[in-house]
Motif scaffolding. Sequence first.
Motif, short mmCIF file in Angstrom:
data_model
loop_
_atom_site.label_atom_id
_atom_site.label_comp_id
_atom_site.label_asym_id
_atom_site.label_seq_id
_atom_site.Cartn_x
_atom_site.Cartn_y
_atom_site.Cartn_z
N ALA A 13 -7.00 8.31 29.44
CA ALA A 13 -8.14 9.05 30.01
C ALA A 13 -8.13 8.94 31.53
O ALA A 13 -8.53 9.87 32.23
CB ALA A 13 -9.46 8.52 29.45
N VAL A 14 -7.67 7.81 32.05
CA VAL A 14 -7.56 7.67 33.51
C VAL A 14 -6.52 8.65 34.04
O VAL A 14 -6.76 9.39 35.00
CB VAL A 14 -7.15 6.22 33.90
CG1 VAL A 14 -6.96 6.11 35.40
CG2 VAL A 14 -8.16 5.21 33.38
N VAL A 15 -5.38 8.66 33.38
CA VAL A 15 -4.29 9.53 33.84
C VAL A 15 -4.71 11.00 33.79
O VAL A 15 -4.36 11.79 34.66
CB VAL A 15 -3.02 9.28 32.98
CG1 VAL A 15 -1.91 10.24 33.37
CG2 VAL A 15 -2.55 7.84 33.13
N MET A 16 -5.50 11.35 32.77
CA MET A 16 -5.92 12.75 32.57
C MET A 16 -7.32 13.03 33.12
O MET A 16 -7.92 14.06 32.82
CB MET A 16 -5.89 13.10 31.08
CG MET A 16 -4.53 12.91 30.41
SD MET A 16 -3.21 13.81 31.26
CE MET A 16 -3.65 15.49 30.87
N ALA A 17 -7.82 12.12 33.94
CA ALA A 17 -9.22 12.23 34.37
C ALA A 17 -9.50 13.54 35.11
O ALA A 17 -10.59 14.10 35.00
CB ALA A 17 -9.60 11.03 35.25
#
Length: 315
Positions: free
Chosen positions: A168-172
């Motif tokens: 989720a961080v990477v795709m935030a």
Amino acid sequence: ANIETAAELDSVLKYGAEGVGLFRSEFDYFRQNAKPDEEMLFKSYRHLLATLDPLPVTIRTLDVGGDKFVEQLHSGALRLDLERNPALGLRSIRYTLHEQAVFITQLRAMLRASVHGRLRILFPMISSQGEFDRVMEIFNMVKDDLAREAVDFAREVEIGIMVEVPSAVVMADILAGGVDFFSIGTNDMIQYSLAIDRGNEYVAHMYEPLHPAVLRMIKQTVDAGHARGIEVGICGEMAGDVIAVPVLLGLGLDELSMRPSALPFVKRLLRHSNSRQLHDLGSRVLQCSDGPEVRSFLGAYLPQTYPEEFGLDHE
Ligand code: PEP
Ligand code: MG
């Protein structure tokens, strides 16, 4: 404030919170050995919302599994199989997408309560856009059902996701396009990014909130949210850790949510902070190579910058 039961509402007000940033909704499911029905949940949420109105109340959907309520899950009303690796298993949003009747009942209760105060709904452990899309399909279906039944609910409820899984961080930047706010769950984010089971005593010493990898993930999430014009808060324990608070503010967090008793000291720190200094602090710690380096830097920085709060007397 972060709370788990309505009994804590007094301390939310007493310690001067500006709302509930995280209501962990699990307890209603384990008060008795039967799933709570819609009416019971509705009354519980209505009480929270009406008591704090007009302050916002962020209710997180059921977040069971992993290290939470496993005993009750296996033997009680919800029933789940024993899993070899529960932290990576059917927990949290995965559980509610699997047991949709449980999810729908909870969403109906929340929406019905939404006319009694300012509700924000928070979906935990989202790990991909597709998963969030499935959540929203169910949420929209619940809204359509209520509208058809002529049941009143607030149309403008804010929707947020917890950013606590590394994907989720990477795709935030993408995920930010579909939500009103992010809430960073550092308890899980630390466990999943550093590969440390947060309940395992043998590796507990490696559980480091100030690990630069964690700080960089927080920064990435904040920047992605801000680029899309949404607020980014944090509701993990770190938000109430006085050593971490200046760093979090320096990384640009808009909102901190913590156990109520931590609020007064954190507010005091905030009042004695200067945004330019905080920004410089944020940039500085992001350049550190590991957790001990961040801690040793803060060990000198905090007493110098906040002599009253971190003077020699402060433990
Ligand atoms: C978190 O993971 O940081 C969080 C706030 O949620 P919980 O501790 O309930 O998993
Ligand atoms: Mg969590």
